[in-house]
Design an enzyme around this catalytic site. Structure first.
Site, short mmCIF file in Angstrom:
data_model
loop_
_atom_site.label_atom_id
_atom_site.label_comp_id
_atom_site.label_asym_id
_atom_site.label_seq_id
_atom_site.Cartn_x
_atom_site.Cartn_y
_atom_site.Cartn_z
N GLN B 143 0.86 -1.18 0.00
CA GLN B 143 0.00 0.00 0.00
C GLN B 143 0.89 1.24 0.00
O GLN B 143 1.45 1.61 1.04
CB GLN B 143 -0.86 -0.05 1.26
CG GLN B 143 -1.82 1.10 1.47
CD GLN B 143 -2.40 1.09 2.88
OE1 GLN B 143 -1.87 0.42 3.78
NE2 GLN B 143 -3.47 1.81 3.09
N SER B 146 1.11 6.39 2.50
CA SER B 146 1.74 7.40 3.36
C SER B 146 3.00 7.97 2.74
O SER B 146 3.75 7.27 2.06
CB SER B 146 2.10 6.78 4.71
OG SER B 146 0.97 6.25 5.33
N SER B 178 4.69 -1.14 4.45
CA SER B 178 4.87 -2.51 4.92
C SER B 178 4.99 -3.45 3.71
O SER B 178 4.34 -3.21 2.69
CB SER B 178 3.68 -2.96 5.76
OG SER B 178 3.48 -2.08 6.83
N GLU B 261 -9.21 -1.75 5.45
CA GLU B 261 -8.11 -1.77 6.42
C GLU B 261 -8.66 -1.84 7.83
O GLU B 261 -8.22 -2.62 8.67
CB GLU B 261 -7.26 -0.52 6.26
CG GLU B 261 -6.13 -0.42 7.29
CD GLU B 261 -5.01 0.50 6.84
OE1 GLU B 261 -5.30 1.48 6.13
OE2 GLU B 261 -3.86 0.24 7.20
N GLU B 388 -6.08 8.74 17.47
CA GLU B 388 -6.75 10.05 17.47
C GLU B 388 -7.66 10.19 16.24
O GLU B 388 -8.77 10.72 16.34
CB GLU B 388 -5.69 11.17 17.46
CG GLU B 388 -4.93 11.32 18.79
CD GLU B 388 -3.87 10.25 19.01
OE1 GLU B 388 -3.50 9.54 18.04
OE2 GLU B 388 -3.40 10.10 20.15
C1 LIG Z 1 4.04 -0.48 11.60
C2 LIG Z 1 3.44 0.45 10.60
C3 LIG Z 1 3.10 0.00 9.35
C4 LIG Z 1 2.58 0.86 8.41
N1 LIG Z 1 2.30 0.39 7.14
C5 LIG Z 1 1.87 1.26 6.19
C6 LIG Z 1 1.69 0.82 4.84
O1 LIG Z 1 1.88 -0.35 4.53
N2 LIG Z 1 1.31 1.70 3.92
C7 LIG Z 1 1.06 3.00 4.23
O2 LIG Z 1 0.70 3.76 3.34
N3 LIG Z 1 1.24 3.47 5.49
C8 LIG Z 1 1.64 2.62 6.48
N4 LIG Z 1 1.84 3.07 7.76
C9 LIG Z 1 1.67 4.49 8.01
C10 LIG Z 1 0.50 4.87 8.88
O3 LIG Z 1 -0.71 4.77 8.18
C11 LIG Z 1 0.76 6.29 9.37
O4 LIG Z 1 1.89 6.24 10.21
C12 LIG Z 1 -0.38 6.88 10.12
O5 LIG Z 1 -1.50 7.09 9.29
C13 LIG Z 1 -0.01 8.20 10.80
O6 LIG Z 1 0.65 9.08 9.95
P1 LIG Z 1 2.03 9.74 10.40
O7 LIG Z 1 2.94 8.66 10.77
O8 LIG Z 1 2.44 10.66 9.34
O9 LIG Z 1 1.69 10.55 11.70
P2 LIG Z 1 1.01 11.99 11.76
O10 LIG Z 1 -0.19 12.01 10.90
O11 LIG Z 1 2.02 13.05 11.56
O12 LIG Z 1 0.53 12.00 13.26
C14 LIG Z 1 1.37 12.37 14.35
C15 LIG Z 1 0.48 12.52 15.58
O13 LIG Z 1 -0.46 13.58 15.34
C16 LIG Z 1 -1.77 13.12 15.51
N5 LIG Z 1 -2.69 13.78 14.57
C17 LIG Z 1 -2.51 14.02 13.24
N6 LIG Z 1 -3.59 14.58 12.71
C18 LIG Z 1 -4.49 14.71 13.71
C19 LIG Z 1 -5.83 15.20 13.81
N7 LIG Z 1 -6.48 15.69 12.75
N8 LIG Z 1 -6.41 15.15 14.99
C20 LIG Z 1 -5.78 14.67 16.09
N9 LIG Z 1 -4.54 14.20 16.07
C21 LIG Z 1 -3.90 14.21 14.89
C22 LIG Z 1 -1.69 11.63 15.23
O14 LIG Z 1 -2.77 10.93 15.80
C23 LIG Z 1 -0.36 11.27 15.83
O15 LIG Z 1 -0.50 11.10 17.21
C24 LIG Z 1 2.35 2.22 8.74
C25 LIG Z 1 2.67 2.68 10.01
C26 LIG Z 1 3.21 1.80 10.95
C27 LIG Z 1 3.54 2.33 12.31
#
Ligand SMILES: Cc1cc2nc3c(=O)[nH]c(=O)nc-3n(C[C@H](O)[C@H](O)[C@H](O)COP(=O)(O)OP(=O)(O)OC[C@H]3O[C@@H](n4cnc5c(N)ncnc54)[C@H](O)[C@@H]3O)c2cc1C
Lengths: 381, 424
Positions: B143, B146, B178, B261, B388
């Site tokens: 996928q 991100s 992933s 998902e 969140e």
């Molecule tokens: C083990 C693992 C596997 C993954 N696998 C995949 C994959 O295969 N493909 C893929 O595309 N992605 C994948 N991801 C990514 C995952 O979907 C994102 O990490 C996740 O959506 C959060 O985005 P970010 O890491 O940019 O954090 P951010 O969006 O920057 O968030 C940082 C913090 O801010 C908070 N926050 C952000 N916006 C808001 C809001 N509007 N209201 C309140 N709080 C908020 C979040 O909750 C978090 O606590 C994976 C992540 C992990 C940890």
């Protein structure tokens, strides 16, 4: 799934939905907040007219009474729907004491004579009843000695002692009392107006649920059932009662959640609804999560107690539901006050009534320390 | 209806008996003090061990597929059985009784999320080409959603796709992807029109992971292994027939993936972590550490078990709803939140019981092995939509609370980039 269900079929969602709608409409008409507050301040603590109408119009008292004793012979799944609605409306009523505690104890005792004497009248709504388990800890620990003793023979016993906290004890027409007798703890029944019985209404944390202290001084009593099966009887009553209470707790929690969600949408601060602030929004989401999980626990326990196919063991599911629903209702009732701010702390706002009900319900059968140990005992740890 | 299900169960049982070994004992519990001392969640294996496990997964998926259990709910045209989600769950329940390779590398993302998205949005010849290959275990899908500055705010993706003849040319960077290191294909969200608001200028393309210009770099996770990756896309050519949905209509496609998902993540009832946090195993843990009579520890165990059991009841309820023909509602998000919470609390509970033997590996069975789970649980609150974001969704979509005032949903994406309000 540790399925132990005996294969009873579950009632259909349509039937349950109809039952829910009927009870909801009835309570909307008979038990709005004004009615609850009026009953709260009344001498007996509930509206006797509503009690009779519940029986005459909806037959609620008869729902779970066995068919051979004038009831509908339904189970906790159906009763749970009723109690959920009652909990949501905070209905002050001797329903839990009469229909759940007393009737279940009589049925579980297997005493046909007692059943014939009491159950048809309970089903008809003409008799209220309660159950007193006067152990020392307030947690149904009958093995550790009781505060009421029974002397005398099989046809008539004499009870002496104190039952310090009895649900609806001041108004019940009859009281089932567990007392220490010559054959160990045993179930008895006494009349509410028996000579030698003094009933003192107590001040209560939850004004919608009355409690009384009973002083027994040479009160005439009839034995109910066989003392040898008392532990099994009380286990069954506890499973049924905590499962019923769990449904009521879910209803109360749902009312708190709905109030918070509504208020978060309407109340404006800083030029926007407070529900747009995540601290408030996430509180509401957490409340929702707790309500959903509690709801699942209460329903599963009801299915288990009814022996529905594929349901888990009744003792386990009931203990899970008692723990999860007690804590969920308490948490949600507290957060509801927080979401409302100052108005939530006023006497005139209903939030505190739910808060009081939540805490009193959580402690009714012993409280967290007791229900956690009971759960572990049920799963053999 | 029941007899049809009975028959399904019988054939599934027959298939499993012929092709797998049933776990010994009554429950599928690891015996305390016996066997491999590991509580794995994410992989911490070296790449060659990982590769061998992936090969085993593929082989088992092929066996399933060839016997009609590879895609129980899928259309016959692509090798499916066209049976209900309930059949799928029933099969999973049966299979959990057997010792079979874990197929998470294929199923969690590819079969669970990307497959349904291809089915819903791809052209027929693309479905013919990829769906059977995926469900046969030949094609692993990832996928590519991100990005470094588009996580929760996924609609802010910046990876560009520019039309060139019959192809799109893709440039950009994805992150946290992933299974990309094992994948043959990836579903990639690309910005195709920055002059439209952020949700409206995205196109979804199915990328061949072996195409020139695709570079996968493993990222080491806090748990030690490298399950996720950075994926760099440099001048990658993707034929237009590999587009899913409309040009600039990729957000709808992404929503299909995300819906699947949430359904996948909450329902994970099996696996080493679930077994380690089961009541019998935790009871043995307390017994082995002389804590079975400690009141405070017992209280915490009871709380943990009550929440686990209630979450399980919630999942049963969802299954019963499915059985009655109702689509599952928001339970999936609630289960996901509870699943993360239960596992996290469970890991910390075990840590407390084990005490200092969790900070240094003394070699004693059932002590240091909890570190793997402890170091994996933080991810459960992030992946698949953070805690969140889940709460926002529950509050807004289920409880009807108002949305936050948003400044970036209507303006053209290009302007957001300039003013620095997107992806923050
Ligand atoms: C083990 C693992 C596997 C993954 N696998 C995949 C994959 O295969 N493909 C893929 O595309 N992605 C994948 N991801 C990514 C995952 O979907 C994102 O990490 C996740 O959506 C959060 O985005 P970010 O890491 O940019 O954090 P951010 O969006 O920057 O968030 C940082 C913090 O801010 C908070 N926050 C952000 N916006 C808001 C809001 N509007 N209201 C309140 N709080 C908020 C979040 O909750 C978090 O606590 C994976 C992540 C992990 C940890």
């Amino acid at each position: 799934m540790n399925g132990t269900g005996t294969g009873t079929a579950a009632p259909s969602e349509t039937e349950l939905g109809e039952l829910r709608a009927a009870v909801r409409n009835f309570l909307a008409a008979k038990s709005d907040e004004h009615a609850v507050r009026t009953a709260m301040g009344s001498e007996r603590g509930h509206d006797e007219k509503v009690w009779r109408q519940m029986a005459d119009q909806l037959g609620l008292q008869a729902l779970t009474v066995p068919a051979e004793h004038g009831g509908d012979g339904l189970g906790l799944v159906e009763l749970g729907v009723v109690l959920e609605e009652m909990g949501e409306a905070l209905l002050p009523s001797p329903f839990l004491s009469t229909v759940v505690l007393a009737a279940t104890a009589v049925v579980a005792s297997g005493d046909v004579a007692a059943a014939e004497r009491l159950l048809p009248a309970i089903a008809a709504g003409t008799l209220t009843a309660t159950l007193a388990v006067p152990d020392h800890a307030g947690s149904w620990d009958v093995g550790a000695g009781l505060r009421v003793t029974a002397t005398g023979g099989r046809t008539g016993a004499v009870l002496d002692g104190i039952a310090p906290i009895v649900l609806d004890g001041a108004t019940a027409d009859v009281v089932l009392v567990v007392a220490d007798g010559p054959d160990g703890p045993a179930l008895h029944v006494i009349d509410g107006d028996a000579p030698g019985l003094a009933r003192t209404p107590l001040r209560t944390l939850d004004p919608t649920r009355r409690m009384a202290r009973l002083d027994l001084d040479g009160v005439h009593a009839e034995p109910v059932g066989d003392p040898a099966s008392l532990t099994a009887v009380l286990d069954r009553v506890l499973d049924v009662a905590t499962t019923a209470l769990a449904a009521e707790q879910v209803g109360g929690a749902r009312a708190c959640l709905a109030a918070s969600a509504r208020y978060a949408t309407e109340r404006m601060q800083f030029g926007r609804p407070i529900g747009t602030f995540q601290a408030v929004k996430h509180k509401c989401a957490d409340m929702y999560t707790r309500v959903q999980v509690a709801d699942a626990a209460a329903r599963e326990a009801a299915r288990a107690v009814d022996g529905i196919e594929g349901a888990p063991a009744a003792g386990i599911a009931a203990a899970v539901a008692h723990s999860v629903c007690s804590e969920a209702f308490m948490a949600v009732a507290a957060e509801n006050i927080q979401v409302h701010g100052g108005i939530g702390f006023t006497w005139e706002h209903p939030a505190h009534l739910y808060y009081r009900r939540a805490k009193a319900s959580q402690l009714l059968f012993g409280g967290p320390a007791v229900y956690h140990e009971r759960l572990l005992a049920r799963v053999g740890v | 209806m029941p007899s049809e299900m009975d028959e399904f169960v019988a054939t599934a049982r027959e298939f499993l008996d012929a092709n797998a070994t049933r776990r010994s004992g009554s429950a599928d519990l690891p015996e305390w003090g016996v066997g491999e001392d590991r509580i794995t969640y994410f992989s911490t294996d070296p790449p060659e061990v990982d590769a061998a496990k992936v090969a085993e997964s593929r082989a088992w998926q092929r066996t399933r597929y060839e016997n009609g259990f590879g895609w129980v709910t899928g259309p016959r045209a692509y090798g499916g059985r066209e049976l209900s989600t309930l059949h799928d769950l029933v099969y999973d329940g049966l299979e959990a009784e057997y010792d079979v390779p874990d197929t998470g590398v294929l199923s969690l993302i590819g079969l669970g999320m990307i497959g349904p998205t291809i089915l819903a949005h791809a052209r027929d010849h693309i479905k013919d080409r990829y769906l059977p290959a995926m469900y046969r275990g030949d094609a692993i899908a990832c996928q590519l959603f991100s990005e470094p500055s588009a996580g929760s705010d996924l609609a802010s993706v910046e990876t560009r796709a520019v039309r060139d003849g019959d192809d799109w040319v893709v440039d950009g960077q994805k992150v946290w992807t992933s299974v990309a290191q094992h994948a043959q294909i990836g579903l990639c969200l690309c910005r195709t029109n920055p002059d439209l608001p952020k949700h409206k200028g995205i196109t979804a393309l199915l990328v061949d992971m072996s195409a020139p210009g695709v570079e996968v770099r493993p990222l080491r996770q806090m748990s030690g292994g490298a399950d996720f990756n950075e994926v760099f896309l440099t001048g990658v050519r993707v034929p237009d027939d590999h587009r899913l949905g409309e040009v600039d209509g990729g957000w709808r496609v992404a929503l299909t993936t995300l819906m699947n998902e949430r359904a996948t993540v909450g329902g994970e009832g099996a696996g080493p972590a679930a077994r380690a946090l089961s009541l019998p195993f935790l009871t043995e843990l307390l017994r082995a550490n002389g804590r079975l009579d400690d009141g405070a520890t017992r209280r915490r165990l009871a709380e943990l078990y009550a929440d686990q059991a209630a979450t399980e009841y919630l999942n049963h309820q969802a299954i019963r709803k499915l059985r009655a023909g109702t689509q599952p509602g928001p339970e999936a998000s609630v289960s996901k939140l509870m699943y993360a919470r239960n596992l996290t609390r469970g890991a910390h509970f075990a840590a407390e019981v084990v005490g200092p033997r969790l900070i240094a590996d003394t070699g004693e069975w059932g002590t240091y092995s909890w570190t793997e789970l402890l170091l994996s649980t933080p991810a459960l609150r992030i992946l698949g939509g953070t805690e969140e974001i889940m709460k926002n969704i529950l509050a807004e979509r289920v409880l009807g609370l108002p949305k936050e005032p948003s400044i970036d949903s209507r303006s053209p994406f290009r302007e957001l980039r300039r003013s620095g309000t997107a992806g923050s």
